[in-house]
Design an enzyme around this catalytic site. Structure first.
Site, PDB file in Angstrom:
ATOM      1  N   TRP A  53       6.849   0.375   0.195  1.00 44.62           N
ATOM      2  CA  TRP A  53       6.498  -0.563   1.267  1.00 44.62           C
ATOM      3  C   TRP A  53       5.750   0.143   2.394  1.00 44.62           C
ATOM      4  O   TRP A  53       4.834  -0.407   2.999  1.00 44.62           O
ATOM      5  CB  TRP A  53       7.780  -1.228   1.785  1.00 44.62           C
ATOM      6  CG  TRP A  53       7.565  -2.268   2.836  1.00 44.62           C
ATOM      7  CD1 TRP A  53       7.869  -2.172   4.166  1.00 44.62           C
ATOM      8  CD2 TRP A  53       7.030  -3.584   2.659  1.00 44.62           C
ATOM      9  NE1 TRP A  53       7.550  -3.338   4.826  1.00 44.62           N
ATOM     10  CE2 TRP A  53       7.036  -4.222   3.927  1.00 44.62           C
ATOM     11  CE3 TRP A  53       6.543  -4.285   1.549  1.00 44.62           C
ATOM     12  CZ2 TRP A  53       6.571  -5.522   4.111  1.00 44.62           C
ATOM     13  CZ3 TRP A  53       6.079  -5.587   1.738  1.00 44.62           C
ATOM     14  CH2 TRP A  53       6.099  -6.179   3.003  1.00 44.62           C
TER      15      TRP A  53
ATOM     16  N   HIS B 266      13.705   4.581   1.879  1.00 46.10           N
ATOM     17  CA  HIS B 266      13.391   4.392   3.299  1.00 46.10           C
ATOM     18  C   HIS B 266      14.625   4.753   4.123  1.00 46.10           C
ATOM     19  O   HIS B 266      15.566   3.958   4.242  1.00 46.10           O
ATOM     20  CB  HIS B 266      12.996   2.925   3.516  1.00 46.10           C
ATOM     21  CG  HIS B 266      12.461   2.617   4.871  1.00 46.10           C
ATOM     22  ND1 HIS B 266      11.201   3.000   5.286  1.00 46.10           N
ATOM     23  CD2 HIS B 266      13.007   1.946   5.924  1.00 46.10           C
ATOM     24  CE1 HIS B 266      10.995   2.567   6.516  1.00 46.10           C
ATOM     25  NE2 HIS B 266      12.083   1.938   6.938  1.00 46.10           N
TER      26      HIS B 266
ATOM     27  N   SER C 247      10.567   4.337  10.737  1.00 44.13           N
ATOM     28  CA  SER C 247      10.191   2.966  10.426  1.00 44.13           C
ATOM     29  C   SER C 247       9.392   2.363  11.595  1.00 44.13           C
ATOM     30  O   SER C 247       8.423   2.973  12.045  1.00 44.13           O
ATOM     31  CB  SER C 247      11.450   2.156  10.106  1.00 44.13           C
ATOM     32  OG  SER C 247      11.121   0.932   9.494  1.00 44.13           O
TER      33      SER C 247
ATOM     34  N   LYS D 270       6.318   3.993  14.092  1.00 42.60           N
ATOM     35  CA  LYS D 270       5.077   3.431  14.643  1.00 42.60           C
ATOM     36  C   LYS D 270       5.054   3.672  16.150  1.00 42.60           C
ATOM     37  O   LYS D 270       4.035   4.033  16.736  1.00 42.60           O
ATOM     38  CB  LYS D 270       5.004   1.926  14.355  1.00 42.60           C
ATOM     39  CG  LYS D 270       5.193   1.490  12.906  1.00 42.60           C
ATOM     40  CD  LYS D 270       5.136  -0.032  12.780  1.00 42.60           C
ATOM     41  CE  LYS D 270       5.807  -0.576  11.523  1.00 42.60           C
ATOM     42  NZ  LYS D 270       5.175  -0.225  10.270  1.00 42.60           N
TER      43      LYS D 270
END
Length: 421
Positions: free
Chosen positions: A352, A402, A261, A265
């Site tokens: 998402w 997720h 998540s 990044k």
């Protein structure tokens, strides 16, 4: 009937209030866009070999990412001291060495410290390792009473017993389903984890964490082009690498940085910024991670800057609802990690994070890996779910949401065995 209509209207108003009203999950509504060519410089010159990539194209890409998306680190700061808080040779059913190491940093009478929880296989020294942040404290990854509970700020989560922004005993082992430590040890790898809020609390407040150590004069916030939280977390991962280079039990040439998540990044930015990392894994990282920003699918630049304004540098706000003005996209961040191995992973239900955008970023980063003679994504169609592509530039999309699952870790371990170990 009136009650149903009221509930629907209330849901729509609530969605609009949180910026979710116009979220796009329809491929037919993805805007037209043109991706930049990773092998063509900003001035239009073609990059035909690795020498020109290293000398011209990669530096200009990294400079733009640094100044306009993640933010520059405004200086250097070495580890001031190291303390071994706890060590045992009988961890994980006697298969592993457990070590808890605290790193201290000091500058102009200010200090921060963070703790690395390290598991190393007994059968292999020095060992290749995965290094990663966790969301709720080192004590959450294994149900082990010996793991120290952090006193750092935490997001409230009553289901984990976190109230008043304080981690508690109730959350011990609460995230063990995401961290198959014994499986990692059995595969001949170590695992190092860090509670990310010890480096920089995940809140829109730059008064604590590592940022104030670098402020000058009466500065209260990072400058427009200076680091947001993701860049600060990446800084912490690099400082953990500084420590690994001093630990004889760790093979510092074989450290894989992993993140899920927002921390996915972070792993991508850390891997691009610090070439000492031997490999990079991005799990469901979405916008500002592996997904293409210009697709405006699911999470977008505007939403991320609105909901989490502290993650990226202030200059990134120039591209909120203005992604086409970006002279690059996230495929070029992945490309900046080449020729080192990179694994991009998506989940079928995690719209998402834009699984297709993550796949396309890997696909369009492939020419740079090929420039180095490495294999990337060879087909333009996404693979079926649960059928991983294990090349130097790897990809899978699995069933589910997720999360980090056993399937994910099974693929990462197979891939790491092939390309790192």
């Amino acid at each position: 009937m009136k009650k149903l209509v009221f509930c629907l209207l209330f849901s729509l108003l609530l969605s609009n209030a949180y910026g979710q009203f116009d979220v796009n999950y329809d491929e037919d509504k993805v805007p037209e866009f043109k991706l930049s060519d990773p092998l063509k410089s900003f001035n239009g010159s073609k990059i035909r070999n690795t020498k020109k990539w290293e000398k011209k194209r990669r530096p200009e890409l990294m400079d733009f990412f640094s100044k306009n998306i993640y933010g520059e680190v405004p200086g250097q700061l070495a580890i001031s001291s190291v303390e071994i808080l706890e060590e045992s040779a009988e961890a994980i059913n006697g298969k592993a060495i457990r070590k808890q190491v605290e790193l201290f940093f000091e500058k102009e009478n200010k200090q921060i410290h963070f703790t690395i929880l390290l598991y190393l296989p007994k059968q292999l020294t020095p060992a290749p390792i995965f290094v990663a942040y966790n969301f709720y404290g080192n004590h959450t990854i294994v149900n082990d009473v010996n793991i120290i509970i952090s006193e750092a700020w935490a997001k409230n989560n009553p289901s984990f017993g976190i109230i008043n922004n304080q981690l508690t005993e109730q959350s011990r082992g609460a995230r063990s389903d995401r961290w198959p430590v014994e499986k990692i040890i059995d595969a001949g790898f170590g695992l190092a984890v860090i509670y990310y809020c010890e480096v920089d609390p995940d809140k829109d407040d730059f008064s604590d964490g590592v940022h104030p150590l670098f402020y000058v004069d009466d500065q209260q916030q990072p400058a427009e082009d200076e680091w947001g939280a993701i860049s600060a977390w990446a800084w912490g991962l690099s400082r953990s690498m500084d420590y690994f280079e001093t630990d004889d039990a760790v093979d510092a040439s074989k450290v894989i940085v992993f993140g899920h998540s927002r921390l996915g990044k972070t792993s991508l930015w850390a891997g691009a910024s610090d070439r000492r990392f031997a490999g990079v894994i991005s799990n469901n990282s979405g916008c500002g991670g592996a997904a293409l920003s210009k697709r405006r699918f699911g999470e977008t630049v505007w939403r991320i800057n609105r909901s989490f304004p502290h993650w990226f540098c202030k200059n990134f706000k120039n591209y909120s609802k203005n992604e086409n003005a970006l002279p690059l996209d996230q495929h070029e961040l992945i490309a900046c990690i080449a020729p080192r191995p990179v694994y991009i992973a998506s989940a079928e239900e995690d719209l998402w994070a834009d699984p297709k955008g993550e796949f396309l970023a890997a696909l369009y980063a492939t020419p740079v890996f090929e420039l180095y003679g490495k294999k990337g994504i060879e087909h333009t169609i996404m693979p079926p779910v649960n059928q991983a592509i294990h090349n130097t530039l790897a990809y899978h999309i699995r069933t589910g949401k997720h999360n980090v699952t056993d399937y994910d870790w099974d693929q990462y371990l197979k891939w790491a065995e092939m390309f790192i170990k």
